[in-house]
Scaffold this motif. Structure first.
Motif, PDB file in Angstrom:
ATOM      1  N   THR A 153       0.354  -1.184   0.161  1.00  0.00           N
ATOM      2  CA  THR A 153      -0.017   0.025   0.118  1.00  0.00           C
ATOM      3  C   THR A 153       0.732   1.228   0.063  1.00  0.00           C
ATOM      4  N   CYS A 154       2.509   0.998   0.167  1.00  0.00           N
ATOM      5  CA  CYS A 154       2.898   1.980   0.142  1.00  0.00           C
ATOM      6  C   CYS A 154       3.701   2.167  -1.364  1.00  0.00           C
ATOM      7  N   HIS A 155       3.399   1.303  -2.234  1.00  0.00           N
ATOM      8  CA  HIS A 155       3.751   1.575  -2.997  1.00  0.00           C
ATOM      9  C   HIS A 155       3.729   2.947  -4.305  1.00  0.00           C
ATOM     10  N   VAL A 156       5.379   3.359  -4.785  1.00  0.00           N
ATOM     11  CA  VAL A 156       5.788   4.473  -5.465  1.00  0.00           C
ATOM     12  C   VAL A 156       6.490   3.650  -6.183  1.00  0.00           C
ATOM     13  N   ILE A 157       5.925   4.692  -7.867  1.00  0.00           N
ATOM     14  CA  ILE A 157       6.234   4.648  -9.576  1.00  0.00           C
ATOM     15  C   ILE A 157       7.855   5.878  -8.652  1.00  0.00           C
ATOM     16  N   VAL A 158       9.100   5.349  -9.628  1.00  0.00           N
ATOM     17  CA  VAL A 158      10.741   6.247  -9.143  1.00  0.00           C
ATOM     18  C   VAL A 158      10.763   6.580 -10.664  1.00  0.00           C
ATOM     19  N   ASP A 159      10.997   8.139 -10.227  1.00  0.00           N
ATOM     20  CA  ASP A 159      10.948   8.770 -11.914  1.00  0.00           C
ATOM     21  C   ASP A 159      12.522   7.936 -12.043  1.00  0.00           C
ATOM     22  N   ALA A 160      12.328   7.913 -13.725  1.00  0.00           N
ATOM     23  CA  ALA A 160      13.351   6.858 -14.291  1.00  0.00           C
ATOM     24  C   ALA A 160      14.802   7.581 -13.723  1.00  0.00           C
ATOM     25  N   ASP A 161      15.074   8.620 -14.157  1.00  0.00           N
ATOM     26  CA  ASP A 161      16.108   9.347 -13.446  1.00  0.00           C
ATOM     27  C   ASP A 161      16.674   9.364 -12.354  1.00  0.00           C
ATOM     28  N   TRP A 162      16.145   8.710 -11.323  1.00  0.00           N
ATOM     29  CA  TRP A 162      16.556   8.529  -9.488  1.00  0.00           C
ATOM     30  C   TRP A 162      16.407   7.090  -9.611  1.00  0.00           C
ATOM     31  N   PHE A 163      15.988   6.374 -10.317  1.00  0.00           N
ATOM     32  CA  PHE A 163      15.764   4.576 -10.348  1.00  0.00           C
ATOM     33  C   PHE A 163      17.424   4.756  -9.720  1.00  0.00           C
ATOM     34  N   GLN A 214      10.807   1.411   1.489  1.00  0.00           N
ATOM     35  CA  GLN A 214      11.534   0.499   1.980  1.00  0.00           C
ATOM     36  C   GLN A 214      13.048   1.738   1.095  1.00  0.00           C
ATOM     37  N   LEU A 215      11.741   2.726   0.682  1.00  0.00           N
ATOM     38  CA  LEU A 215      12.938   4.095   0.080  1.00  0.00           C
ATOM     39  C   LEU A 215      13.622   5.298   2.367  1.00  0.00           C
ATOM     40  N   LYS A 216      14.562   5.182   2.416  1.00  0.00           N
ATOM     41  CA  LYS A 216      15.093   5.920   3.357  1.00  0.00           C
ATOM     42  C   LYS A 216      15.384   7.203   2.674  1.00  0.00           C
ATOM     43  N   MET A 217      15.102   8.530   3.015  1.00  0.00           N
ATOM     44  CA  MET A 217      15.643   9.684   2.141  1.00  0.00           C
ATOM     45  C   MET A 217      16.708   9.790   3.144  1.00  0.00           C
ATOM     46  N   SER A 218      17.845  10.689   2.169  1.00  0.00           N
ATOM     47  CA  SER A 218      18.863  11.343   2.675  1.00  0.00           C
ATOM     48  C   SER A 218      19.483  12.069   1.708  1.00  0.00           C
ATOM     49  N   ALA A 219      20.116  13.104   2.068  1.00  0.00           N
ATOM     50  CA  ALA A 219      20.885  14.278   1.150  1.00  0.00           C
ATOM     51  C   ALA A 219      20.782  13.600  -0.294  1.00  0.00           C
ATOM     52  N   GLU A 220      21.327  12.635  -0.057  1.00  0.00           N
ATOM     53  CA  GLU A 220      21.893  12.089  -1.865  1.00  0.00           C
ATOM     54  C   GLU A 220      20.495  12.204  -2.607  1.00  0.00           C
ATOM     55  N   LEU A 221      19.592  12.172  -2.003  1.00  0.00           N
ATOM     56  CA  LEU A 221      18.117  11.105  -2.234  1.00  0.00           C
ATOM     57  C   LEU A 221      17.241  13.116  -2.531  1.00  0.00           C
ATOM     58  N   ASP A 222      18.350  14.344  -2.529  1.00  0.00           N
ATOM     59  CA  ASP A 222      17.221  15.043  -1.826  1.00  0.00           C
ATOM     60  C   ASP A 222      16.900  15.411  -3.974  1.00  0.00           C
ATOM     61  N   GLY A 223      15.262  15.719  -3.850  1.00  0.00           N
ATOM     62  CA  GLY A 223      14.625  16.340  -4.923  1.00  0.00           C
ATOM     63  C   GLY A 223      14.956  14.528  -5.778  1.00  0.00           C
ATOM     64  N   LEU A 224      14.227  14.156  -4.813  1.00  0.00           N
ATOM     65  CA  LEU A 224      13.523  12.627  -5.700  1.00  0.00           C
ATOM     66  C   LEU A 224      12.580  13.239  -5.993  1.00  0.00           C
ATOM     67  N   ARG A 225      12.074  11.926  -7.166  1.00  0.00           N
ATOM     68  CA  ARG A 225      10.847  12.558  -8.245  1.00  0.00           C
ATOM     69  C   ARG A 225       9.914  11.205  -7.855  1.00  0.00           C
ATOM     70  N   LEU A 226       8.745  11.131  -7.311  1.00  0.00           N
ATOM     71  CA  LEU A 226       8.120   9.738  -7.468  1.00  0.00           C
ATOM     72  C   LEU A 226       6.982  10.201  -7.386  1.00  0.00           C
ATOM     73  N   THR A 227       6.013   9.340  -8.395  1.00  0.00           N
ATOM     74  CA  THR A 227       4.197   8.943  -8.588  1.00  0.00           C
ATOM     75  C   THR A 227       3.883   8.601  -7.716  1.00  0.00           C
ATOM     76  N   ILE A 228       2.998   8.223  -7.765  1.00  0.00           N
ATOM     77  CA  ILE A 228       1.355   8.254  -6.841  1.00  0.00           C
ATOM     78  C   ILE A 228       0.671   6.776  -7.587  1.00  0.00           C
ATOM     79  N   PRO A 229       0.883   6.010  -7.993  1.00  0.00           N
ATOM     80  CA  PRO A 229      -0.629   5.331  -8.545  1.00  0.00           C
ATOM     81  C   PRO A 229      -1.662   5.331  -8.705  1.00  0.00           C
ATOM     82  N   ASP A 230      -2.315   5.581  -9.433  1.00  0.00           N
ATOM     83  CA  ASP A 230      -4.190   5.699  -9.248  1.00  0.00           C
ATOM     84  C   ASP A 230      -4.166   4.430  -8.223  1.00  0.00           C
ATOM     85  N   ASP A 231      -3.983   3.310  -8.220  1.00  0.00           N
ATOM     86  CA  ASP A 231      -4.577   2.641  -6.552  1.00  0.00           C
ATOM     87  C   ASP A 231      -4.719   3.123  -5.513  1.00  0.00           C
ATOM     88  N   MET A 232      -3.634   3.891  -5.287  1.00  0.00           N
ATOM     89  CA  MET A 232      -3.428   4.756  -4.256  1.00  0.00           C
ATOM     90  C   MET A 232      -4.873   5.236  -3.645  1.00  0.00           C
TER      91      MET A 232
END
Length: 104
Positions: free
Chosen positions: A47-57, A86-104
């Protein structure tokens, strides 16, 4: 403080600032963006499924075998799907872009 850009299915973008170590699931849930996190981040639901932008994957690292098993239960699965718990934020992931799918 890292920033996450959540994109909802209607195309609206929501910038959320979080502390290091906060999961994407916690950030999206606490910002009322429609991410449930029913299991509380225990890797026992999707229930926390997200789609990571291809540039960030590549920067997020690949999913573990256990995460892949849970992702099989998610609707709208893509090649860059991850579980937000499973994705923990850090300075390296600053600006992480994600899409929340329709099933949410």
């Amino acid at each position: 403080m890292p920033n996450i850009i959540f994109v909802k299915s209607d195309g609206t973008e929501h910038n959320v600032s979080v502390n290091d170590g906060v999961s994407v699931m916690e950030a999206g849930r606490d910002a009322n963006l429609g991410i449930e996190g029913t299991c509380g981040g225990c890797l026992s639901c999707a229930t926390c499924h997200v789609i990571v932008d291809a540039d960030w994957f590549a920067k997020t690292g690949g999913p573990s075998e256990d995460e892949e098993d849970m992702l099989d239960l998610a609707f709208g699965l893509t090649e860059t799907s991850r579980l937000g718990c499973q994705l923990k934020m850090s300075a390296e992931l600053d600006g992480l872009r994600l899409t929340i799918p329709d099933d949410m």
